[in-house]
Write a protein that holds these residues in place. Sequence first.
Motif, PDB file in Angstrom:
ATOM      1  N   ARG A 133       0.761  -1.345  -0.079  1.00 14.82           N
ATOM      2  CA  ARG A 133       0.024   0.132   0.130  1.00 14.82           C
ATOM      3  C   ARG A 133       0.914   1.123  -0.029  1.00 14.82           C
ATOM      4  NH1 ARG A 133      -5.078  -1.699   0.416  1.00 14.82           N
ATOM      5  NH2 ARG A 133      -5.662  -3.833   1.480  1.00 14.82           N
ATOM      6  N   THR A 134       2.125   1.286   0.198  1.00 16.06           N
ATOM      7  CA  THR A 134       3.029   2.412   0.102  1.00 16.06           C
ATOM      8  C   THR A 134       3.246   2.921  -1.331  1.00 16.06           C
ATOM      9  OG1 THR A 134       4.201   1.421   2.151  1.00 16.06           O
ATOM     10  CG2 THR A 134       5.388   3.132   0.896  1.00 16.06           C
ATOM     11  N   GLU A 135       3.248   3.990  -1.317  1.00 20.97           N
ATOM     12  CA  GLU A 135       3.376   4.428  -2.642  1.00 20.97           C
ATOM     13  C   GLU A 135       4.609   4.115  -3.219  1.00 20.97           C
ATOM     14  OE1 GLU A 135       3.256   9.015  -4.909  1.00 20.97           O
ATOM     15  OE2 GLU A 135       2.941   8.944  -2.821  1.00 20.97           O
ATOM     16  N   ILE A 136       4.523   3.771  -4.375  1.00 19.52           N
ATOM     17  CA  ILE A 136       5.872   2.974  -4.995  1.00 19.52           C
ATOM     18  C   ILE A 136       6.302   4.188  -6.239  1.00 19.52           C
ATOM     19  CG2 ILE A 136       6.692   1.399  -6.739  1.00 19.52           C
ATOM     20  CD1 ILE A 136       6.375   0.161  -4.139  1.00 19.52           C
ATOM     21  N   THR A 137       7.362   4.365  -5.973  1.00 17.86           N
ATOM     22  CA  THR A 137       8.056   5.305  -7.159  1.00 17.86           C
ATOM     23  C   THR A 137       9.427   4.435  -7.775  1.00 17.86           C
ATOM     24  OG1 THR A 137       9.768   6.377  -5.864  1.00 17.86           O
ATOM     25  CG2 THR A 137       7.633   7.112  -5.829  1.00 17.86           C
ATOM     26  N   PRO A 138       9.883   5.125  -8.889  1.00 18.11           N
ATOM     27  CA  PRO A 138      11.015   4.160  -9.189  1.00 18.11           C
ATOM     28  C   PRO A 138      12.195   4.355  -8.279  1.00 18.11           C
ATOM     29  CG  PRO A 138      10.202   5.399 -10.964  1.00 18.11           C
ATOM     30  CD  PRO A 138       9.287   5.845  -9.791  1.00 18.11           C
ATOM     31  N   HIS A 139      12.317   5.132  -7.299  1.00 20.37           N
ATOM     32  CA  HIS A 139      13.295   5.355  -6.479  1.00 20.37           C
ATOM     33  C   HIS A 139      12.939   4.871  -5.061  1.00 20.37           C
ATOM     34  CE1 HIS A 139      16.199   7.383  -8.478  1.00 20.37           C
ATOM     35  NE2 HIS A 139      16.360   8.773  -7.756  1.00 20.37           N
ATOM     36  N   THR A 140      11.946   4.016  -4.898  1.00 18.47           N
ATOM     37  CA  THR A 140      11.660   3.517  -3.607  1.00 18.47           C
ATOM     38  C   THR A 140      12.487   2.465  -3.125  1.00 18.47           C
ATOM     39  OG1 THR A 140       9.163   3.757  -4.034  1.00 18.47           O
ATOM     40  CG2 THR A 140       9.603   2.143  -2.323  1.00 18.47           C
ATOM     41  N   LEU A 141      13.193   1.547  -3.991  1.00 17.75           N
ATOM     42  CA  LEU A 141      14.074   0.532  -3.465  1.00 17.75           C
ATOM     43  C   LEU A 141      15.241   1.178  -3.323  1.00 17.75           C
ATOM     44  CD1 LEU A 141      13.363  -2.586  -5.728  1.00 17.75           C
ATOM     45  CD2 LEU A 141      13.160  -2.267  -3.192  1.00 17.75           C
ATOM     46  N   ARG A 142      15.601   2.346  -3.885  1.00 13.93           N
ATOM     47  CA  ARG A 142      16.787   3.292  -3.412  1.00 13.93           C
ATOM     48  C   ARG A 142      16.571   3.773  -2.246  1.00 13.93           C
ATOM     49  NH1 ARG A 142      21.473   6.177  -5.784  1.00 13.93           N
ATOM     50  NH2 ARG A 142      21.247   8.213  -5.146  1.00 13.93           N
ATOM     51  N   HIS A 143      15.505   4.299  -1.741  1.00 17.88           N
ATOM     52  CA  HIS A 143      15.363   5.101  -0.415  1.00 17.88           C
ATOM     53  C   HIS A 143      15.254   3.927   0.516  1.00 17.88           C
ATOM     54  CE1 HIS A 143      14.617   8.834  -2.333  1.00 17.88           C
ATOM     55  NE2 HIS A 143      13.295   8.352  -2.958  1.00 17.88           N
ATOM     56  N   SER A 144      14.747   2.846   0.276  1.00 20.03           N
ATOM     57  CA  SER A 144      14.677   1.783   1.291  1.00 20.03           C
ATOM     58  C   SER A 144      16.036   1.190   1.712  1.00 20.03           C
ATOM     59  CB  SER A 144      13.787   0.606   0.614  1.00 20.03           C
ATOM     60  OG  SER A 144      12.460   1.270   0.461  1.00 20.03           O
ATOM     61  N   PHE A 145      16.982   1.036   0.339  1.00 21.90           N
ATOM     62  CA  PHE A 145      18.296   0.421   0.471  1.00 21.90           C
ATOM     63  C   PHE A 145      18.899   1.356   1.684  1.00 21.90           C
ATOM     64  CE2 PHE A 145      22.590   1.773  -0.774  1.00 21.90           C
ATOM     65  CZ  PHE A 145      23.216   0.608  -0.851  1.00 21.90           C
ATOM     66  N   ALA A 146      19.148   2.667   1.518  1.00 20.15           N
ATOM     67  CA  ALA A 146      19.613   3.559   2.268  1.00 20.15           C
ATOM     68  C   ALA A 146      19.200   3.559   3.628  1.00 20.15           C
ATOM     69  CB  ALA A 146      19.683   5.008   1.589  1.00 20.15           C
ATOM     70  N   THR A 147      17.852   3.749   3.834  1.00 24.07           N
ATOM     71  CA  THR A 147      17.150   3.629   5.216  1.00 24.07           C
ATOM     72  C   THR A 147      17.496   2.371   6.055  1.00 24.07           C
ATOM     73  OG1 THR A 147      15.483   4.984   4.131  1.00 24.07           O
ATOM     74  CG2 THR A 147      15.123   3.790   6.321  1.00 24.07           C
ATOM     75  N   HIS A 148      17.442   1.132   5.270  1.00 19.72           N
ATOM     76  CA  HIS A 148      17.772   0.010   6.004  1.00 19.72           C
ATOM     77  C   HIS A 148      18.993  -0.063   6.395  1.00 19.72           C
ATOM     78  CE1 HIS A 148      13.850  -1.934   4.037  1.00 19.72           C
ATOM     79  NE2 HIS A 148      13.447  -0.764   4.928  1.00 19.72           N
ATOM     80  N   LEU A 149      20.335   0.327   5.406  1.00 22.89           N
ATOM     81  CA  LEU A 149      21.375   0.177   5.909  1.00 22.89           C
ATOM     82  C   LEU A 149      21.699   0.983   7.210  1.00 22.89           C
ATOM     83  CD1 LEU A 149      23.279   0.745   2.594  1.00 22.89           C
ATOM     84  CD2 LEU A 149      23.495  -1.345   4.046  1.00 22.89           C
ATOM     85  N   LEU A 150      21.051   2.417   7.182  1.00 20.31           N
ATOM     86  CA  LEU A 150      21.469   3.170   8.317  1.00 20.31           C
ATOM     87  C   LEU A 150      20.819   2.592   9.512  1.00 20.31           C
ATOM     88  CD1 LEU A 150      20.852   6.657   6.818  1.00 20.31           C
ATOM     89  CD2 LEU A 150      22.942   5.638   7.574  1.00 20.31           C
ATOM     90  N   GLU A 151      19.696   2.043   9.552  1.00 17.41           N
ATOM     91  CA  GLU A 151      19.047   1.398  10.580  1.00 17.41           C
ATOM     92  C   GLU A 151      19.663   0.204  11.262  1.00 17.41           C
ATOM     93  OE1 GLU A 151      14.262   2.011   9.818  1.00 17.41           O
ATOM     94  OE2 GLU A 151      15.157   0.495   8.990  1.00 17.41           O
ATOM     95  N   ASN A 152      20.465  -0.308  10.419  1.00 13.55           N
ATOM     96  CA  ASN A 152      21.182  -1.376  10.835  1.00 13.55           C
ATOM     97  C   ASN A 152      22.651  -1.084  11.070  1.00 13.55           C
ATOM     98  OD1 ASN A 152      19.534  -4.063  10.570  1.00 13.55           O
ATOM     99  ND2 ASN A 152      18.952  -3.131   8.901  1.00 13.55           N
ATOM    100  N   GLY A 153      23.022   0.043  11.238  1.00 18.58           N
ATOM    101  CA  GLY A 153      24.285   0.465  11.547  1.00 18.58           C
ATOM    102  C   GLY A 153      25.053   0.980  10.672  1.00 18.58           C
ATOM    103  N   ALA A 154      24.960   1.190   9.545  1.00 19.26           N
ATOM    104  CA  ALA A 154      25.959   1.452   8.293  1.00 19.26           C
ATOM    105  C   ALA A 154      26.174   3.172   8.607  1.00 19.26           C
ATOM    106  CB  ALA A 154      25.267   1.505   7.068  1.00 19.26           C
TER     107      ALA A 154
END
Length: 295
Positions: A235-256
């Motif tokens: 249900r989250t609004e998907i854009t072509p950059h969504t996976l790029r944003h998710s990649f960065a956010t998940h890395l930072l959430e896990n300590g990068a």
Amino acid sequence: MDLLIDNFTHFLAVEKGLAANTLESYQRDLVMYVSYLRDQGIEQIEQTSRAHIVGYLMMLQEKGRATATLSRNMASIRAFYQFLVRDKYLDKDPSIHLETPKIEKRLPKVLTIDEVERLLEGPPLHHPAGIRDKAMLELLYATGIRVSELVNLNLGDVNLEMGFLKCMGKGSKERIIPLGKIAIEIVRQYMETGRPRLFKGKTETALFLNHLGKRISRQGFWKIIKKYAQQANIRTEITPHTLRHSFATHLLENGADLRSVQEMLGHADISTTQIYTHVTRTRIKDVYAKTHPRA
């Protein structure tokens, strides 16, 4: 005025070395501006004034265009006039001292890890297009590259033995990004079994091919990600950059660390990467509010 736009884009391509997508953006903005001028009875660029620029921006605003769109158009118009003065087409620049609309920074939409998993599990692996789709989605999430960088990858840009890819980012800057085991495995499967079935015997060097055996387009990938997002009931609004944003956010959430994420994303300024720290703080607050018994 059309010839002046052509001269300007040629200048940007040859002397500034701007990418094709950037050139198209400038040209699109300026064609719209010139069309507006002609509607106002202006046929010569020498007839334009500050009032015409302001009127054009107000027209865009009345049509509900986003602040970012207004800001980009202002930048295109300003660069155009600077070129015209520099090359003696005009004596003075009517865009001087015009303020660029301030862009409201909105936090990027990101997927949860569960939503990413559902999205990546969508493509069927019994069909070459499905293997390709899976490889593209996995590669985006594994590296955080832009969609334009993804579709521009060539066979020689991926080194599966060493576990990295190289891509050409904004400003023609090349960067090297590591690949995870899952991405390596599915890209290898695509290159061994999927791509040969999409390949039409031509001299196409593109990594990802469409059903015609040619390089897949950004629009083609956009349809692909929307299809699998719908299938995964995301249900989250998907854009072509969504996976790029998710990649960065998940890395930072896990300590990068922020610098490493900046380098992988290809951001010239770390302040651009810092937006993701705001995303992680917002997500932490949401989790706390939903899970703490006394929140």
